[in-house]
Design a protein around this motif. Sequence first.
Motif, PDB file in Angstrom:
ATOM      1  N   ASP A  66       0.801  -1.134  -0.143  1.00 49.57           N
ATOM      2  CA  ASP A  66       0.017  -0.084  -0.133  1.00 49.57           C
ATOM      3  C   ASP A  66       0.853   1.204  -0.108  1.00 49.57           C
ATOM      4  N   PRO A  67       0.818   2.072  -0.987  1.00 48.94           N
ATOM      5  CA  PRO A  67       1.809   3.306  -1.160  1.00 48.94           C
ATOM      6  C   PRO A  67       1.446   4.095   0.202  1.00 48.94           C
ATOM      7  N   ALA A  68       0.360   4.166   1.018  1.00 46.67           N
ATOM      8  CA  ALA A  68       0.244   5.055   1.994  1.00 46.67           C
ATOM      9  C   ALA A  68       1.041   4.506   3.277  1.00 46.67           C
ATOM     10  N   THR A  69       0.941   3.255   3.527  1.00 46.91           N
ATOM     11  CA  THR A  69       1.559   2.332   4.608  1.00 46.91           C
ATOM     12  C   THR A  69       2.711   1.850   4.483  1.00 46.91           C
ATOM     13  N   GLY A  70       3.157   1.427   2.995  1.00 50.21           N
ATOM     14  CA  GLY A  70       4.244   0.572   2.761  1.00 50.21           C
ATOM     15  C   GLY A  70       4.101  -0.902   3.426  1.00 50.21           C
ATOM     16  N   CYS A  71       2.767  -1.213   3.503  1.00 56.38           N
ATOM     17  CA  CYS A  71       2.531  -2.653   4.035  1.00 56.38           C
ATOM     18  C   CYS A  71       1.730  -3.454   3.073  1.00 56.38           C
ATOM     19  N   THR A  72       2.102  -4.780   2.839  1.00 63.05           N
ATOM     20  CA  THR A  72       1.233  -5.607   2.026  1.00 63.05           C
ATOM     21  C   THR A  72       0.188  -6.232   2.882  1.00 63.05           C
ATOM     22  N   SER A  73      -0.675  -6.826   2.159  1.00 64.48           N
ATOM     23  CA  SER A  73      -1.860  -7.519   2.610  1.00 64.48           C
ATOM     24  C   SER A  73      -1.433  -8.682   3.427  1.00 64.48           C
ATOM     25  N   VAL A  74      -2.221  -9.337   4.600  1.00 66.45           N
ATOM     26  CA  VAL A  74      -2.166 -10.326   5.233  1.00 66.45           C
ATOM     27  C   VAL A  74      -2.051 -11.556   4.754  1.00 66.45           C
ATOM     28  N   VAL A  75      -0.989 -12.144   4.737  1.00 66.51           N
ATOM     29  CA  VAL A  75      -0.929 -13.620   4.142  1.00 66.51           C
ATOM     30  C   VAL A  75      -0.871 -14.704   5.236  1.00 66.51           C
ATOM     31  N   THR A  76      -1.341 -16.018   5.150  1.00 71.57           N
ATOM     32  CA  THR A  76      -1.429 -16.840   6.030  1.00 71.57           C
ATOM     33  C   THR A  76      -0.464 -18.190   5.513  1.00 71.57           C
ATOM     34  N   LEU A  77       0.445 -18.462   6.390  1.00 74.39           N
ATOM     35  CA  LEU A  77       1.062 -19.458   6.056  1.00 74.39           C
ATOM     36  C   LEU A  77       0.738 -20.739   6.813  1.00 74.39           C
ATOM     37  N   GLY A  78       1.020 -21.882   6.475  1.00 73.08           N
ATOM     38  CA  GLY A  78       0.845 -23.349   7.147  1.00 73.08           C
ATOM     39  C   GLY A  78       0.498 -24.322   6.169  1.00 73.08           C
ATOM     40  N   LEU A  79      -0.507 -25.078   6.810  1.00 74.39           N
ATOM     41  CA  LEU A  79      -0.917 -26.453   6.027  1.00 74.39           C
ATOM     42  C   LEU A  79      -1.570 -25.904   4.590  1.00 74.39           C
ATOM     43  N   GLY A  80      -1.134 -26.448   3.629  1.00 69.67           N
ATOM     44  CA  GLY A  80      -1.585 -26.074   2.308  1.00 69.67           C
ATOM     45  C   GLY A  80      -1.067 -24.904   1.625  1.00 69.67           C
ATOM     46  N   LYS A  81      -0.175 -24.012   2.411  1.00 67.81           N
ATOM     47  CA  LYS A  81       0.567 -22.962   1.755  1.00 67.81           C
ATOM     48  C   LYS A  81       1.910 -22.729   2.551  1.00 67.81           C
ATOM     49  N   ARG A  82       2.916 -23.097   2.096  1.00 64.97           N
ATOM     50  CA  ARG A  82       4.128 -22.869   3.096  1.00 64.97           C
ATOM     51  C   ARG A  82       4.889 -21.916   2.490  1.00 64.97           C
ATOM     52  N   GLU A  83       4.760 -21.388   1.508  1.00 66.56           N
ATOM     53  CA  GLU A  83       5.683 -20.361   0.927  1.00 66.56           C
ATOM     54  C   GLU A  83       4.813 -19.110   0.324  1.00 66.56           C
ATOM     55  N   GLU A  84       5.382 -18.042   0.374  1.00 68.10           N
ATOM     56  CA  GLU A  84       4.614 -17.032  -0.195  1.00 68.10           C
ATOM     57  C   GLU A  84       5.689 -15.990  -0.927  1.00 68.10           C
ATOM     58  N   THR A  85       5.562 -16.163  -2.242  1.00 67.16           N
ATOM     59  CA  THR A  85       6.628 -15.435  -2.971  1.00 67.16           C
ATOM     60  C   THR A  85       6.220 -14.181  -3.895  1.00 67.16           C
ATOM     61  N   THR A  86       4.955 -13.773  -3.489  1.00 58.93           N
ATOM     62  CA  THR A  86       4.319 -12.539  -4.175  1.00 58.93           C
ATOM     63  C   THR A  86       4.328 -11.324  -3.699  1.00 58.93           C
ATOM     64  N   LEU A  87       4.964 -11.284  -2.601  1.00 57.33           N
ATOM     65  CA  LEU A  87       4.899  -9.812  -1.655  1.00 57.33           C
ATOM     66  C   LEU A  87       6.062  -8.953  -2.256  1.00 57.33           C
ATOM     67  N   ASN A  88       6.143  -8.785  -3.670  1.00 56.70           N
ATOM     68  CA  ASN A  88       7.295  -7.929  -4.197  1.00 56.70           C
ATOM     69  C   ASN A  88       6.475  -6.496  -3.936  1.00 56.70           C
ATOM     70  N   VAL A  89       7.507  -5.385  -4.453  1.00 61.74           N
ATOM     71  CA  VAL A  89       7.094  -4.103  -4.279  1.00 61.74           C
ATOM     72  C   VAL A  89       7.987  -3.097  -5.238  1.00 61.74           C
ATOM     73  N   GLY A  90       7.180  -2.559  -6.001  1.00 65.57           N
ATOM     74  CA  GLY A  90       8.113  -1.654  -7.062  1.00 65.57           C
ATOM     75  C   GLY A  90       8.100  -0.190  -6.322  1.00 65.57           C
ATOM     76  N   LEU A  91       9.185   0.483  -6.250  1.00 65.01           N
ATOM     77  CA  LEU A  91       9.337   1.812  -5.871  1.00 65.01           C
ATOM     78  C   LEU A  91       9.770   2.506  -6.855  1.00 65.01           C
ATOM     79  N   ALA A  92       9.194   3.711  -7.044  1.00 65.25           N
ATOM     80  CA  ALA A  92       9.387   4.711  -8.077  1.00 65.25           C
ATOM     81  C   ALA A  92       9.809   5.884  -7.708  1.00 65.25           C
ATOM     82  N   ALA A  93      10.710   6.464  -8.379  1.00 63.56           N
ATOM     83  CA  ALA A  93      11.345   8.022  -7.933  1.00 63.56           C
ATOM     84  C   ALA A  93      10.232   9.046  -8.248  1.00 63.56           C
ATOM     85  N   PRO A  94      10.119   9.827  -7.503  1.00 62.38           N
ATOM     86  CA  PRO A  94       9.205  11.273  -7.925  1.00 62.38           C
ATOM     87  C   PRO A  94       9.602  11.750  -9.329  1.00 62.38           C
TER      88      PRO A  94
END
Length: 778
Positions: A475-503
């Motif tokens: 989120d550009p306002a907070t710098g935080c991603t959405s909450v993701v849940t790890l555990g049975l059925g999903k052990r790895e999360e690789t989509t929490l990328n962020v692009g930073l752009a210069a003004p």
Amino acid sequence: MARHVLAALVCAVALLGMSAPLLVASADDTDGPLTVRVVRGEAGVGGILVVATDPSGASVSGVTGPDGAAQLATAPLSGGKYRVDASIPASMSDLKPAAEDANRASLTEFVDVSGGKAVTLTMGVGAMDGPVQLGDRTWFDTDGDGVQDGDEPPLPGVKVQLLACDGGGAPLAEKTTDGAGRYLFGPAEGLQPNTCYTVRFDFGGVNTAALPGSPPVDGLKWTTPRTGDQSLDSDVDPSAATVRVTVGPPGSVDHTVDAGVVGGLNRVGDVVWADVNRNGLQDPGEPGIADIGVRLQKADGTPVAGTSTGPHGQYAFSHLPDGAYQVCFDTAELPPQYGDYQLTKPRAGNPGQDSAPDPATGCTAPTELKPDRTQDLTLDAGLAPPVNRIAALVWQDDDGDGQAGAIEPGIAGVPVKLRSEDGTQFAMTTTGPDGRYAFDDLPSGSFAVCFDLANLPPSAADFTPVPKSAASGADPATGCTSVVTLGLGKREETTLNVGLAAPPNRIGDRVWTDTNRNGIADAAESGPSGVPVKLLRADGTEESTTTTGADGQYRFSGMPDGTYQVCVDRAALPSPVTGYQFTRPRAGESTKDSDVDLATGCTRPVSVGVGSREDNTVGVGLLPARNRVGDLLWVDRDGNGAQDPDEPGAAGVAVTMTDTEGRPVATTRTAADGSYLLDDLPDGTYRVCFDLGEAYRDFRLAAGEDGCAGPVNVGPKPHEDLSVRVALVSGNPAVVPAAQESSSGGGGFPVGWVLFGVVAAFGLVVGVRWWKAAGQDE
């Protein structure tokens, strides 16, 4: 399900012609009907819960009707042999177990309905008005769990003595357990109400031929006491073979003083547990796992028996002949909550506290059982969850499309925080050289990733996240991603990328007509439209072009970080400013003056990037063409005739333009950077003279001894000569003054002196060389 699995294993063993025992009895689909009747005296008692439990732990139940009878359907169960328990509800507080006799059993009994036999079991209840009674049963505890199971055989021939409370003296009474393993003491044996006794057991005279494996008597021992329900477990202290009991008031019946015996044959086993922290050790709080398939095989792989773990993950194979065995664990079909668990690392600690099987095979190393080593209870197995992991990329989104392009670089040194769902910080890291970050070995749970935008690396200090999308998750306002849940059925999360752009970088201002020729863009002075403006890179190549709009405004936007110059080509000026000149530069306030060099038409270098994204002070002043002369007066410290970076302009020096007769035509003073401009001159030939004054008394012009440069011709064409660049050289070894603010119109002049650091002789030689060079230039 367990029933069918166990039945299949038994059949497999039979087909192989094997006689090795199993821990559970085989299913018997011809079990007969089981009727339980609870009576008080001769009358049936309704409302009593009765439960039949098979050897696997499965059970059926019923409640007695008004006639005291309950029909229990054995079809869902297995084994043919059952333990039957009756429970007096709390609402019937006037009832208690009745004394056992030939017509009435105790409230815990064992029945065999295999082969289609129909059994009616009568249990007795009564009130506190009958005789006192003490006793119950001795049995062979096949699985060693300390609890009487339906298929575990009775142990007849055990001598049971009733002693005084302290256990001393001659026996008050003595019994020998019957074929059902039963014994009873009552009034006939002198049993008194409200009295303490010690009961002593002695299995030294039992016949073990009918027991599984026919173990020798000297290999028997008492099982673990008090492991469960008082009516079902063993009460005997193994070290003394005794138990102390207190008979209650008249009518008290105690059918709970049981004694279990184990031993005589080899066994292996122990527990399967959830190794939550994956350290290979059984730590406090880590639970056992039920319903895990366990297979026993010989060292050569020949199957022996199979079972599944109990409610607390326990398993055992007992009554095994001498030999070498392996235990194998089935991890292909795990309970749903452990669906993706895997065998943990083996032998990480002390045997019995770690995990024994090889994760590659699922089997333990062979263990040998023999007369001096009759059991191995260290064959535990730990199942560990896979590693939970969050890993992704922070990249520099140069084109602003929200996608990580092939040539867009990762950003190193970005602080990344991992927060739990409630917002507390769980871990922190920074992106690596390629812009990637990772949080490994995470527990199951919910997390958000936050990028510390206030502490970005210097090269990206003012960058901000691009709009949130599938490719850029912050989120550009907070710098935080959405909450993701790890555990049975999903052990790895690789989509929490962020692009930073210069003004965006911006350079601009306006081109205006300096009608009063003061070098300042006054409020009433307008700007021409259509003036071509170029933006050049530091190497002189063109970055962009534009033309001025209304009131002379222009702007360049979106250029990469770097250093640029704004240039205007006088030859391309549109009407009505065709042929105009540039007004004198840096005449006052930077937001209102002109920044264009008179000779080149280009401004000073302008840098944009982190910390300086915009410069809107790059103005260009134009005025009608008139005769003028100018350029620069500077201190040429090394005498090479070119202004080097460390060579200052000579500020505050009086400049006079003289005609051929030596008469003054125009005067000015050099500005803070040593520049000067003599403006509005009549056509003619002139000399430019400099009054060095006190500040530069030890200097002379490199071009002449009389303090003048020239001659210079202006008008009618060309109107100007802006190349009269004059160097000051030291006449004697001396310090060179530094620039300081001037009190005159030029803006600043040098008041300090900088020591040359050369010897006098060398200074004299250099001075002579300059003198000759200057003479040749003239």
